[in-house]
Motif scaffolding. Structure first.
Motif, short mmCIF file in Angstrom:
data_model
loop_
_atom_site.label_atom_id
_atom_site.label_comp_id
_atom_site.label_asym_id
_atom_site.label_seq_id
_atom_site.Cartn_x
_atom_site.Cartn_y
_atom_site.Cartn_z
N LYS A 181 13.40 8.47 3.72
CA LYS A 181 14.26 7.46 3.12
C LYS A 181 13.48 6.38 2.35
O LYS A 181 12.38 6.02 2.73
CB LYS A 181 15.10 6.78 4.21
N ARG A 182 14.11 5.90 1.29
CA ARG A 182 13.58 4.76 0.53
C ARG A 182 14.31 3.52 1.00
O ARG A 182 15.50 3.36 0.76
CB ARG A 182 13.80 4.97 -0.97
N CYS A 208 12.62 -0.34 1.59
CA CYS A 208 12.13 -1.48 0.80
C CYS A 208 11.36 -1.03 -0.43
O CYS A 208 11.26 -1.75 -1.41
CB CYS A 208 11.24 -2.34 1.68
N GLY A 224 6.44 -0.97 1.38
CA GLY A 224 5.58 -0.93 2.55
C GLY A 224 5.97 -1.83 3.70
O GLY A 224 5.16 -2.07 4.60
N ALA A 225 7.21 -2.31 3.71
CA ALA A 225 7.59 -3.29 4.73
C ALA A 225 8.53 -2.76 5.81
O ALA A 225 8.74 -3.44 6.81
CB ALA A 225 8.22 -4.51 4.07
N CYS A 226 9.12 -1.57 5.61
CA CYS A 226 10.20 -1.17 6.54
C CYS A 226 9.92 0.10 7.33
O CYS A 226 10.55 0.33 8.36
CB CYS A 226 11.51 -1.02 5.78
N GLY A 227 9.05 0.96 6.85
CA GLY A 227 8.71 2.19 7.58
C GLY A 227 9.69 3.34 7.41
O GLY A 227 9.49 4.41 7.97
N ALA A 228 10.75 3.13 6.62
CA ALA A 228 11.76 4.20 6.45
C ALA A 228 11.17 5.45 5.82
O ALA A 228 11.69 6.55 6.02
CB ALA A 228 12.92 3.69 5.61
N CYS A 229 10.08 5.29 5.08
CA CYS A 229 9.51 6.41 4.32
C CYS A 229 8.34 7.07 5.04
O CYS A 229 7.59 7.83 4.43
CB CYS A 229 9.04 5.90 2.96
N CYS A 238 5.88 5.40 0.30
CA CYS A 238 6.14 4.55 -0.87
C CYS A 238 4.87 3.85 -1.34
O CYS A 238 4.83 3.32 -2.45
CB CYS A 238 7.24 3.53 -0.59
S1 FES Z 1 10.38 2.39 1.88
FE1 FES Z 1 9.97 0.70 3.22
S2 FES Z 1 7.93 1.07 3.86
FE2 FES Z 1 8.30 2.61 2.38
#
Ligand code: FES
Ligand code: FES
Length: 174
Positions: free
Chosen positions: A54-55, A57, A60-65, A77
């Motif tokens: 997932k995309r 933020c 580099g702030a959310c970890g979804a990717c 990302c």
């Molecule tokens: S999309 Fe949030 S850290 Fe990569």
């Protein structure tokens, strides 16, 4: 897995902006010709069609990717697709071995460890590395080493419970 690079295009004036990337994604060879500015996240979602990653933020702030590159968790990302040339990439689609769910996926279901599910692929990929690294020894460790994975729904307690259960199974030789 052994991969073979093939050349199929005639050079054009734009070739200096593109690079050939040969990688293995979830066990299958992938050859991409990508703009040098393409992130690994864009290549996975938009070129390989692996939209499980997932995309969130995109910075580099959310970890979804979160995905694995050569067995190490990375933020897709923040990584260029060109950087995975010659590497092995695993996304959430490749987490399980065969048709059955990965034990972490089963535990997430059992513990109701997601609500909207958007952050779940990244959580699973981080947790899988955490277990492999032997860093899930306590709730505090799980929270510490997964601190980069944000869940907007606040399912953290259930995520910790799911990871702790699988860690305990691993320690017991399951
Ligand atoms: S999309 Fe949030 S850290 Fe990569
Ligand atoms: S389950 Fe919704 S953001 Fe994590």
């Amino acid at each position: 897995m052994k991969t073979t690079r093939t050349t199929t295009r005639t050079p054009s004036v734009q070739d200096e902006y593109f690079v050939d990337v040969l990688t293995v994604v979830n066990g299958s060879p992938h050859q991409w010709r990508v703009d040098t500015r393409t992130t690994l996240l864009e290549a996975l979602r938009d070129t390989a069609g692996l939209t499980g990653t997932k995309r969130g933020c995109d910075q580099g702030a959310c970890g979804a990717c979160t995905v694995h590159v050569d067995g190490v968790r990375v933020l897709a990302c923040l990584m260029l697709a060109a950087q995975v040339d010659g590497c092995s990439v695993t996304t959430v689609e490749g987490l399980s071995d065969g048709p059955d769910l990965h034990p972490l996926q089963e535990a997430f279901l059992r513990h109701d460890a997601f609500q909207c599910g958007f952050c779940t692929p990244g959580q699973l990929m981080s947790a899988a590395c955490l277990l492999r690294e032997g860093r899930a020894g306590s709730d505090a460790d799980i929270r510490e080493f997964m601190a980069g994975n944000l869940c907007r729904c606040g399912a953290y307690d259930n995520i910790v419970a799911a990871v702790r259960e699988v860690a305990a199974q691993s320690e017991g030789g399951a």
